[in-house]
Design a protein around this motif. Structure first.
Motif, mmCIF file in Angstrom:
data_model
loop_
_atom_site.group_PDB
_atom_site.id
_atom_site.type_symbol
_atom_site.label_atom_id
_atom_site.label_comp_id
_atom_site.label_asym_id
_atom_site.label_seq_id
_atom_site.Cartn_x
_atom_site.Cartn_y
_atom_site.Cartn_z
ATOM 1 N N ASN A 193 0.134 15.128 5.766
ATOM 2 C CA ASN A 193 -0.276 14.213 4.687
ATOM 3 C C ASN A 193 0.811 13.205 4.372
ATOM 4 O OD1 ASN A 193 -2.677 15.521 4.458
ATOM 5 N ND2 ASN A 193 -2.135 16.676 2.606
ATOM 6 N N ARG A 194 2.036 13.731 4.265
ATOM 7 C CA ARG A 194 3.131 12.814 3.887
ATOM 8 C C ARG A 194 3.371 11.768 4.973
ATOM 9 N NH1 ARG A 194 8.607 15.274 1.803
ATOM 10 N NH2 ARG A 194 9.099 13.055 1.720
ATOM 11 N N ILE A 195 3.348 12.195 6.218
ATOM 12 C CA ILE A 195 3.626 11.237 7.306
ATOM 13 C C ILE A 195 2.534 10.177 7.368
ATOM 14 C CG2 ILE A 195 3.769 10.957 9.829
ATOM 15 C CD1 ILE A 195 5.289 13.618 9.919
ATOM 16 N N THR A 196 1.289 10.595 7.298
ATOM 17 C CA THR A 196 0.210 9.603 7.429
ATOM 18 C C THR A 196 0.139 8.699 6.198
ATOM 19 O OG1 THR A 196 -1.329 11.320 6.749
ATOM 20 C CG2 THR A 196 -1.249 10.802 9.096
ATOM 21 N N ASN A 197 0.561 9.212 5.040
ATOM 22 C CA ASN A 197 0.574 8.360 3.833
ATOM 23 C C ASN A 197 1.747 7.408 3.819
ATOM 24 O OD1 ASN A 197 -1.711 9.038 2.473
ATOM 25 N ND2 ASN A 197 -0.785 10.885 1.599
ATOM 26 N N LYS A 198 2.912 7.930 4.229
ATOM 27 C CA LYS A 198 4.138 7.142 4.149
ATOM 28 C C LYS A 198 4.071 5.942 5.088
ATOM 29 C CE LYS A 198 8.389 6.253 3.086
ATOM 30 N NZ LYS A 198 8.972 6.173 1.763
ATOM 31 N N VAL A 199 3.647 6.196 6.299
ATOM 32 C CA VAL A 199 3.595 5.098 7.258
ATOM 33 C C VAL A 199 2.132 4.690 7.449
ATOM 34 C CG1 VAL A 199 5.796 5.301 8.402
ATOM 35 C CG2 VAL A 199 4.037 6.883 9.011
ATOM 36 N N LYS A 200 1.529 4.347 6.330
ATOM 37 C CA LYS A 200 0.086 4.052 6.269
ATOM 38 C C LYS A 200 -0.331 3.025 7.313
ATOM 39 C CE LYS A 200 -2.397 4.925 2.079
ATOM 40 N NZ LYS A 200 -1.669 5.534 1.026
ATOM 41 N N GLY A 201 -1.433 3.340 7.975
ATOM 42 C CA GLY A 201 -1.941 2.377 8.953
ATOM 43 C C GLY A 201 -1.289 2.555 10.306
ATOM 44 N N ALA A 202 0.011 2.874 10.325
ATOM 45 C CA ALA A 202 0.714 2.967 11.604
ATOM 46 C C ALA A 202 0.426 4.299 12.302
ATOM 47 C CB ALA A 202 2.199 2.788 11.396
#
Ligand code: XMP
Length: 315
Positions: free
Chosen positions: A287-296
């Motif tokens: 969750n944190r990775i996909t939220n932090k680097v949103k879109g990428a």
């Protein structure tokens, strides 16, 4: 049985006998080079110039932490900011061995420039046994050219000295603990840095993604271990894969990058078992990775391969 005290005394004596002129020590802030720097500082501190290269491939906040740690040891330190040069040399390079060779050569060029400034004859390195064994030392096949071994250019003029050459990681850590070095409890970090954790195009933007992802993996696993949910693995990090997949953000199609999370138990890095991580912890990391680097990044996977047949790093 490995005798730490005897090893340190012998290494100090041998350095004093060999290093008769100015020496540069290449320090990455990792356990190996920091321990080598501390021993060299005891032996020939007055002739020693410690060089730390900020390659732009370091982890989050790492340069400041390393500078503080090396100052604590008391070495005479120069930081060289070389990110732009490293990225330029690595642009378009995706083949892992070529990457390692280019990085090895860049390091040497930077050290040679520092050598000229201080008139050094020697280059001290924190090479340890697995580095040269896995780089094809003796009769073995080359698994990976560790940049401080297989990546050295042939035309270099510095004389190399490797005080930890015969040690394994657990022994280096023992020496570090004996010398009260803070980094001896840090997890290992490869010499070529995040370059070997960024598969595919090596751009500052993609390295930034893997830097954030590594930071998140470190924070979450350290928190989970502190809360007693799991044992802290020997090494734990993220790598950015050269694979895109289709995802969805809100109700918009996304074609994003993939992060793989890696955590292993090992004694010396020569073999390893993947670490079981509780699913709730993996979920939080994802969750944190996909939220932090949103879109990428729109996909996070977990690597369940032992070494062998895998290696710890992906490149
Ligand atoms: P592998 O990926 O070969 O890694 O299973 C074994 C251990 O070594 C670290 N590693 C390196 N350390 N220079 C280093 O100083 C390097 O070029 C290098 N490549 C891998 C890796 O992080 C693991 O701890």
């Amino acid at each position: 049985m490995f005798d730490v005290k005897e090893f340190v005394n012998d290494a100090v004596e041998s350095l004093r006998a060999t290093v008769d002129q100015t020496a540069i020590i290449a320090c990455s802030g990792g356990v190996d080079s920091t321990v080598a720097a501390a021993i060299a500082n005891i032996a020939v501190g007055d002739k020693l110039h410690c060089v730390y290269v900020d390659t732009g491939l370091m982890r989050k906040n790492e340069t400041a932490e390393i500078e503080a740690m090396l100052k604590e040891i008391g070495v005479n330190l120069t930081t060289v900011y070389a990110a732009e040069r490293f990225f330029k040399a690595l642009a378009g390079v995706t083949e892992p061995e070529r990457k390692r060779k280019i990085i090895g050569e860049m390091f040497i060029r930077v050290f040679e420039e520092e050598q000229e400034k201080v008139g050094a004859k020697f280059l001290l390195q924190g090479t340890i046994a697995p580095d040269w064994i896995e780089s094809g030392g003796g009769v073995r096949d080359t698994i990976k050219s560790h940049h401080n071994v297989g990546g050295l250019p042939e035309d270099m003029t510095l004389e190399i000295i490797e005080p930890l050459r015969d040690l394994y990681k657990d022994e280096v850590r023992e020496v570090g603990a004996y010398l009260n070095i803070e980094s001896s409890s840090r997890q290992p970090f490869p010499g070529p840095g995040l370059a070997v954790r960024c598969l595919g195009d090596l751009t500052p933007e993609r390295v930034e993604i893997v830097r954030e992802a590594c930071h998140i993996v470190e924070e979450e696993l350290e928190a989970a271990a502190a809360e007693g949910k799991m044992e802290l693995p020997w090494q734990y990090f993220a790598a950015l894969l050269p694979v895109r997949s289709v995802g969805v953000h809100g109700d918009v199609r996304a074609y994003g990058e993939t992060i793989v999370v890696r955590a292993v138990a090992s004694l010396d890095g020569m073999s390893a078992r993947y670490s079981p991580i509780p699913h709730e912890v993996l979920q939080k990391i994802s969750n944190r990775i996909t939220n932090k680097v949103k879109g990428a990044v729109n996909r996070v996977v977990y690597d369940i391969t032992n070494k062998p047949p895998g290696t710890i790093e992906w490149e």
